[in-house]
Design a protein around this motif. Structure first.
Motif, PDB file in Angstrom:
ATOM      1  N   GLU A  84     -47.912 -29.342 -20.196  1.00  0.00           N
ATOM      2  CA  GLU A  84     -48.226 -28.609 -18.995  1.00  0.00           C
ATOM      3  C   GLU A  84     -47.684 -29.041 -17.736  1.00  0.00           C
ATOM      4  O   GLU A  84     -47.156 -28.247 -16.977  1.00  0.00           O
ATOM      5  N   ASP A  85     -47.844 -30.267 -17.416  1.00  0.00           N
ATOM      6  CA  ASP A  85     -47.144 -30.989 -16.378  1.00  0.00           C
ATOM      7  C   ASP A  85     -45.936 -30.754 -16.154  1.00  0.00           C
ATOM      8  O   ASP A  85     -45.216 -30.200 -15.103  1.00  0.00           O
ATOM      9  N   LYS A  86     -44.961 -30.825 -17.360  1.00  0.00           N
ATOM     10  CA  LYS A  86     -43.687 -30.541 -17.144  1.00  0.00           C
ATOM     11  C   LYS A  86     -43.258 -28.958 -16.860  1.00  0.00           C
ATOM     12  O   LYS A  86     -42.432 -28.670 -16.202  1.00  0.00           O
ATOM     13  N   LEU A  87     -43.779 -28.324 -17.662  1.00  0.00           N
ATOM     14  CA  LEU A  87     -43.857 -26.871 -17.561  1.00  0.00           C
ATOM     15  C   LEU A  87     -43.977 -26.269 -16.005  1.00  0.00           C
ATOM     16  O   LEU A  87     -43.273 -25.801 -15.390  1.00  0.00           O
ATOM     17  N   ARG A  88     -45.105 -27.031 -15.304  1.00  0.00           N
ATOM     18  CA  ARG A  88     -45.290 -26.735 -13.935  1.00  0.00           C
ATOM     19  C   ARG A  88     -44.351 -27.098 -13.078  1.00  0.00           C
ATOM     20  O   ARG A  88     -43.643 -26.519 -12.197  1.00  0.00           O
ATOM     21  N   ALA A  89     -43.792 -28.390 -13.317  1.00  0.00           N
ATOM     22  CA  ALA A  89     -42.719 -28.734 -12.320  1.00  0.00           C
ATOM     23  C   ALA A  89     -41.339 -27.980 -12.576  1.00  0.00           C
ATOM     24  O   ALA A  89     -40.925 -27.834 -11.684  1.00  0.00           O
ATOM     25  N   GLU A  90     -41.256 -27.645 -13.993  1.00  0.00           N
ATOM     26  CA  GLU A  90     -39.765 -27.061 -14.192  1.00  0.00           C
ATOM     27  C   GLU A  90     -39.988 -25.531 -13.466  1.00  0.00           C
ATOM     28  O   GLU A  90     -39.183 -24.988 -13.044  1.00  0.00           O
ATOM     29  N   LEU A  91     -41.102 -24.794 -13.369  1.00  0.00           N
ATOM     30  CA  LEU A  91     -41.362 -23.443 -12.921  1.00  0.00           C
ATOM     31  C   LEU A  91     -41.561 -23.716 -11.450  1.00  0.00           C
ATOM     32  O   LEU A  91     -40.665 -22.384 -10.728  1.00  0.00           O
ATOM     33  N   LYS A  92     -41.906 -24.557 -10.947  1.00  0.00           N
ATOM     34  CA  LYS A  92     -41.786 -24.907  -9.245  1.00  0.00           C
ATOM     35  C   LYS A  92     -40.408 -24.963  -8.803  1.00  0.00           C
ATOM     36  O   LYS A  92     -40.009 -24.422  -7.941  1.00  0.00           O
ATOM     37  N   ALA A  93     -39.487 -25.384  -9.704  1.00  0.00           N
ATOM     38  CA  ALA A  93     -38.079 -25.528  -9.451  1.00  0.00           C
ATOM     39  C   ALA A  93     -37.370 -24.038  -9.516  1.00  0.00           C
ATOM     40  O   ALA A  93     -36.096 -23.953  -9.248  1.00  0.00           O
ATOM     41  N   CYS A  94     -38.021 -23.194 -10.270  1.00  0.00           N
ATOM     42  CA  CYS A  94     -37.349 -21.769 -10.252  1.00  0.00           C
ATOM     43  C   CYS A  94     -37.269 -21.099  -9.110  1.00  0.00           C
ATOM     44  O   CYS A  94     -38.461 -20.891  -8.529  1.00  0.00           O
ATOM     45  N   PRO A  95     -36.317 -20.697  -8.577  1.00  0.00           N
ATOM     46  CA  PRO A  95     -36.352 -20.136  -7.231  1.00  0.00           C
ATOM     47  C   PRO A  95     -36.884 -18.784  -7.137  1.00  0.00           C
ATOM     48  O   PRO A  95     -37.198 -18.433  -6.024  1.00  0.00           O
ATOM     49  N   ASP A  96     -36.949 -17.974  -8.161  1.00  0.00           N
ATOM     50  CA  ASP A  96     -37.551 -16.678  -8.328  1.00  0.00           C
ATOM     51  C   ASP A  96     -39.168 -16.582  -8.666  1.00  0.00           C
ATOM     52  O   ASP A  96     -39.798 -15.509  -8.219  1.00  0.00           O
ATOM     53  N   VAL A  97     -39.786 -17.531  -8.949  1.00  0.00           N
ATOM     54  CA  VAL A  97     -41.146 -17.568  -9.161  1.00  0.00           C
ATOM     55  C   VAL A  97     -41.888 -17.712  -7.933  1.00  0.00           C
ATOM     56  O   VAL A  97     -41.830 -18.783  -7.295  1.00  0.00           O
ATOM     57  N   ALA A  98     -42.847 -16.760  -7.763  1.00  0.00           N
ATOM     58  CA  ALA A  98     -43.792 -17.139  -6.582  1.00  0.00           C
ATOM     59  C   ALA A  98     -45.162 -17.586  -7.046  1.00  0.00           C
ATOM     60  O   ALA A  98     -45.526 -18.524  -6.263  1.00  0.00           O
ATOM     61  N   PHE A  99     -45.693 -17.495  -8.409  1.00  0.00           N
ATOM     62  CA  PHE A  99     -46.755 -17.965  -8.834  1.00  0.00           C
ATOM     63  C   PHE A  99     -47.005 -17.892 -10.170  1.00  0.00           C
ATOM     64  O   PHE A  99     -46.291 -16.853 -10.647  1.00  0.00           O
ATOM     65  N   ALA A 100     -47.560 -18.600 -11.010  1.00  0.00           N
ATOM     66  CA  ALA A 100     -47.789 -18.197 -12.496  1.00  0.00           C
ATOM     67  C   ALA A 100     -49.030 -18.702 -13.086  1.00  0.00           C
ATOM     68  O   ALA A 100     -49.700 -19.836 -12.491  1.00  0.00           O
ATOM     69  N   HIS A 101     -49.469 -18.166 -14.081  1.00  0.00           N
ATOM     70  CA  HIS A 101     -50.810 -18.467 -14.581  1.00  0.00           C
ATOM     71  C   HIS A 101     -50.360 -18.612 -16.057  1.00  0.00           C
ATOM     72  O   HIS A 101     -49.941 -17.988 -16.688  1.00  0.00           O
ATOM     73  N   LEU A 102     -51.131 -19.846 -16.611  1.00  0.00           N
ATOM     74  CA  LEU A 102     -50.976 -19.958 -17.809  1.00  0.00           C
ATOM     75  C   LEU A 102     -52.528 -19.750 -18.477  1.00  0.00           C
ATOM     76  O   LEU A 102     -53.581 -20.340 -18.307  1.00  0.00           O
ATOM     77  N   ALA A 103     -52.504 -18.484 -19.357  1.00  0.00           N
ATOM     78  CA  ALA A 103     -53.741 -18.033 -19.766  1.00  0.00           C
ATOM     79  C   ALA A 103     -53.892 -17.679 -21.094  1.00  0.00           C
ATOM     80  O   ALA A 103     -52.790 -17.978 -21.871  1.00  0.00           O
ATOM     81  N   GLU A 104     -54.755 -17.322 -21.844  1.00  0.00           N
ATOM     82  CA  GLU A 104     -55.075 -16.886 -23.182  1.00  0.00           C
ATOM     83  C   GLU A 104     -55.350 -15.324 -23.287  1.00  0.00           C
ATOM     84  O   GLU A 104     -56.170 -14.979 -22.315  1.00  0.00           O
ATOM     85  N   VAL A 105     -54.608 -14.800 -24.086  1.00  0.00           N
ATOM     86  CA  VAL A 105     -54.923 -13.351 -24.116  1.00  0.00           C
ATOM     87  C   VAL A 105     -55.447 -12.983 -25.601  1.00  0.00           C
ATOM     88  O   VAL A 105     -54.675 -13.252 -26.386  1.00  0.00           O
ATOM     89  N   LYS A 106     -56.373 -12.241 -25.441  1.00  0.00           N
ATOM     90  CA  LYS A 106     -56.756 -11.773 -26.690  1.00  0.00           C
ATOM     91  C   LYS A 106     -56.771 -10.218 -26.716  1.00  0.00           C
ATOM     92  O   LYS A 106     -57.311  -9.651 -25.691  1.00  0.00           O
ATOM     93  N   VAL A 107     -56.211  -9.771 -27.675  1.00  0.00           N
ATOM     94  CA  VAL A 107     -55.898  -8.098 -27.901  1.00  0.00           C
ATOM     95  C   VAL A 107     -56.779  -7.685 -28.948  1.00  0.00           C
ATOM     96  O   VAL A 107     -56.641  -8.210 -30.125  1.00  0.00           O
ATOM     97  N   GLU A 108     -57.547  -6.421 -28.571  1.00  0.00           N
ATOM     98  CA  GLU A 108     -58.298  -5.984 -29.529  1.00  0.00           C
ATOM     99  C   GLU A 108     -57.189  -5.592 -30.686  1.00  0.00           C
ATOM    100  O   GLU A 108     -56.271  -5.038 -30.737  1.00  0.00           O
ATOM    101  N   GLY A 109     -57.766  -5.837 -32.016  1.00  0.00           N
ATOM    102  CA  GLY A 109     -56.987  -5.706 -33.245  1.00  0.00           C
ATOM    103  C   GLY A 109     -56.209  -6.667 -33.833  1.00  0.00           C
ATOM    104  O   GLY A 109     -55.724  -6.629 -34.770  1.00  0.00           O
ATOM    105  N   HIS A 110     -56.058  -7.763 -32.891  1.00  0.00           N
ATOM    106  CA  HIS A 110     -55.296  -8.770 -33.350  1.00  0.00           C
ATOM    107  C   HIS A 110     -56.414 -10.201 -33.621  1.00  0.00           C
ATOM    108  O   HIS A 110     -57.110 -10.379 -32.802  1.00  0.00           O
ATOM    109  N   ALA A 111     -56.081 -10.838 -34.618  1.00  0.00           N
ATOM    110  CA  ALA A 111     -56.871 -11.923 -35.082  1.00  0.00           C
ATOM    111  C   ALA A 111     -56.985 -12.973 -34.074  1.00  0.00           C
ATOM    112  O   ALA A 111     -58.095 -13.806 -33.752  1.00  0.00           O
ATOM    113  N   GLU A 112     -55.803 -13.284 -33.696  1.00  0.00           N
ATOM    114  CA  GLU A 112     -55.707 -14.722 -32.623  1.00  0.00           C
ATOM    115  C   GLU A 112     -55.269 -14.353 -31.296  1.00  0.00           C
ATOM    116  O   GLU A 112     -54.724 -13.297 -31.031  1.00  0.00           O
ATOM    117  N   ALA A 113     -55.772 -15.267 -30.450  1.00  0.00           N
ATOM    118  CA  ALA A 113     -55.420 -15.085 -29.082  1.00  0.00           C
ATOM    119  C   ALA A 113     -54.092 -15.870 -28.953  1.00  0.00           C
ATOM    120  O   ALA A 113     -53.744 -16.562 -29.651  1.00  0.00           O
TER     121      ALA A 113
END
Length: 147
Positions: free
Chosen positions: A24-53
């Motif tokens: 996660e720390d490496k991903l954070r550092a690499e995304l900060k270096a991407c010139p087009d990224v304003a902000f990013a969230h790392l979340a879990e998504v559960k979609v109805e009808g799918h077994a796993e998030a």
């Protein structure tokens, strides 16, 4: 989100099984270096009808990046692929294309990077402002291929 429109319910929450801290720390550092990224969230998504998030990276791009969306998306995806170990994946969602999810993503309290606080503030304000006509109507257009 409610599935009133016939679409499945989507629940965005803080990850129950997050990435290892060093990844996660490496991903954070690499995304900060991407010139087009304003902000990013790392979340879990559960979609109805799918077994796993699924672990999902929600990225808001700077407005100028939207002119070259494919290039910006490729850069973000290449960054994710380079950081994650083999066998691990993340779904990537460009929030600019799904601003209706922004409030739910923000409420999950899973901000990973905030490279441009002013753009984040502007995005949150725009997403919170209801529009009179959520689906723009197509009118006459001089370009032969439409809008």
């Amino acid at each position: 989100m409610s599935g009133n429109s016939g679409e499945p319910d989507v629940v965005v929450r803080s990850p129950r099984h997050p990435l290892a801290k060093e990844i996660e720390d490496k991903l954070r550092a690499e995304l900060k270096a991407c010139p087009d990224v304003a902000f990013a969230h790392l979340a879990e998504v559960k979609v109805e009808g799918h077994a796993e998030a699924d672990l999902t990276l929600f990225v808001w791009l700077l407005p100028q990046a939207l002119r070259t969306l494919r290039g910006a998306l490729n850069l973000v995806c290449d960054t994710v692929a380079r950081v994650l170990p083999d066998g691990r994946h993340l779904d990537v969602v460009i929030l600019n294309s799904a601003p209706e999810l922004l409030e739910q993503v923000e409420a999950a309290d899973c901000l990973l990077v905030d490279c441009n606080a002013e753009e984040r503030r502007r995005a949150r304000a725009a997403a919170a402002t209801p529009t009179a006509d959520p689906v723009p109507q197509r009118g006459p257009w001089w370009w032969p291929f439409g809008r």
